[in-house]
Write a protein that holds these residues in place. Structure first.
Motif, mmCIF file in Angstrom:
data_model
loop_
_atom_site.group_PDB
_atom_site.id
_atom_site.type_symbol
_atom_site.label_atom_id
_atom_site.label_comp_id
_atom_site.label_asym_id
_atom_site.label_seq_id
_atom_site.Cartn_x
_atom_site.Cartn_y
_atom_site.Cartn_z
ATOM 1 N N LYS A 2 -12.688 9.600 -40.636
ATOM 2 C CA LYS A 2 -14.147 8.193 -41.834
ATOM 3 C C LYS A 2 -15.177 8.625 -40.954
ATOM 4 C CE LYS A 2 -10.945 4.482 -41.038
ATOM 5 N NZ LYS A 2 -10.693 4.296 -42.139
ATOM 6 N N GLN A 3 -16.014 7.901 -42.242
ATOM 7 C CA GLN A 3 -17.648 8.633 -42.408
ATOM 8 C C GLN A 3 -17.890 7.064 -42.339
ATOM 9 O OE1 GLN A 3 -18.520 10.338 -46.152
ATOM 10 N NE2 GLN A 3 -18.626 8.799 -46.413
ATOM 11 N N LEU A 4 -19.277 7.217 -41.917
ATOM 12 C CA LEU A 4 -19.946 5.804 -41.968
ATOM 13 C C LEU A 4 -20.677 5.923 -43.453
ATOM 14 C CD1 LEU A 4 -21.969 5.642 -38.741
ATOM 15 C CD2 LEU A 4 -19.757 4.649 -39.816
ATOM 16 N N ILE A 30 -23.078 14.435 -36.726
ATOM 17 C CA ILE A 30 -22.266 15.984 -37.155
ATOM 18 C C ILE A 30 -22.812 16.758 -38.395
ATOM 19 C CG2 ILE A 30 -20.068 16.867 -37.124
ATOM 20 C CD1 ILE A 30 -18.322 15.157 -34.911
ATOM 21 N N ALA A 31 -22.545 15.853 -39.354
ATOM 22 C CA ALA A 31 -23.081 15.662 -40.394
ATOM 23 C C ALA A 31 -23.779 14.600 -40.957
ATOM 24 C CB ALA A 31 -22.032 16.285 -41.292
ATOM 25 N N CYS A 47 -20.379 11.641 -37.149
ATOM 26 C CA CYS A 47 -20.345 11.287 -36.189
ATOM 27 C C CYS A 47 -19.732 11.795 -34.727
ATOM 28 C CB CYS A 47 -21.412 10.923 -36.001
ATOM 29 S SG CYS A 47 -20.322 8.417 -36.091
ATOM 30 N N ASP A 48 -19.664 11.694 -33.719
ATOM 31 C CA ASP A 48 -18.846 11.732 -32.563
ATOM 32 C C ASP A 48 -18.355 10.417 -32.671
ATOM 33 O OD1 ASP A 48 -20.698 10.567 -31.178
ATOM 34 O OD2 ASP A 48 -20.589 12.108 -29.990
ATOM 35 N N ALA A 63 -26.403 -3.015 -43.139
ATOM 36 C CA ALA A 63 -25.071 -2.648 -43.897
ATOM 37 C C ALA A 63 -24.597 -1.645 -43.703
ATOM 38 C CB ALA A 63 -25.911 -3.059 -45.194
ATOM 39 N N VAL A 64 -22.958 -1.435 -43.755
ATOM 40 C CA VAL A 64 -22.731 -0.455 -43.228
ATOM 41 C C VAL A 64 -20.908 -0.474 -43.515
ATOM 42 C CG1 VAL A 64 -21.941 -0.679 -40.921
ATOM 43 C CG2 VAL A 64 -22.136 1.205 -41.216
ATOM 44 N N ASN A 65 -20.047 0.328 -43.795
ATOM 45 C CA ASN A 65 -18.838 0.502 -44.309
ATOM 46 C C ASN A 65 -18.106 1.846 -43.672
ATOM 47 O OD1 ASN A 65 -19.028 -1.868 -46.229
ATOM 48 N ND2 ASN A 65 -18.908 -0.760 -47.925
ATOM 49 N N LEU A 66 -17.176 1.468 -43.463
ATOM 50 C CA LEU A 66 -16.268 2.900 -42.879
ATOM 51 C C LEU A 66 -15.558 3.486 -44.296
ATOM 52 C CD1 LEU A 66 -14.956 1.414 -39.242
ATOM 53 C CD2 LEU A 66 -16.134 3.710 -39.708
#
Length: 114
Positions: A2-4, A30-31, A47-48, A63-66
């Motif tokens: 998963k990425q944000l 992390i990146a 991220c962790d 405003a964020v998506n997985l």
């Protein structure tokens, strides 16, 4: 994996607001990578504590998506990314975007397909 994917207006202070929220929650990035247009940017983060970070950002009006992404671990040597991408191309994989980073002595290639 998963990425944000965080949507930011292209104005001063929006990125630091996100970074401070993550810092206060003790979340390790992390990146990350930023892609921008004239009006907004997309800040992509590995991220962790992805789920926790998502909730914190949402609770603060960000405003964020997985987003589901794939990740390939590479040897840290020249040509590893080219070889991995060549294999994906041979398999007909259409890459929408990618980025890479080093983690614990290994190359990591993160990509999303169309």
């Amino acid at each position: 994996m998963k990425q944000l994917s965080i949507f930011l207006e292209n104005k001063q202070g929006t990125l630091i607001q996100v970074l401070n929220l993550l810092k206060e929650a003790n979340i390790q990035i992390i990146a990350s990578t930023v892609a921008d247009t004239a009006e907004y940017g997309i800040y992509r983060i590995i991220c962790d504590q992805t789920e926790h970070a998502y909730l914190i950002l949402k609770e603060n009006g960000i405003a964020v998506n997985l987003t589901d992404v794939s990740c390939i671990e590479l040897d840290d040597k020249p040509g590893s990314a080219a070889n991995a991408i060549a294999q994906l191309v041979e398999q007909g994989v259409n890459i929408a975007y990618l980025y890479s980073f080093l983690f614990n002595g290994k190359g990591m290639l993160v990509y999303r397909t169309r």
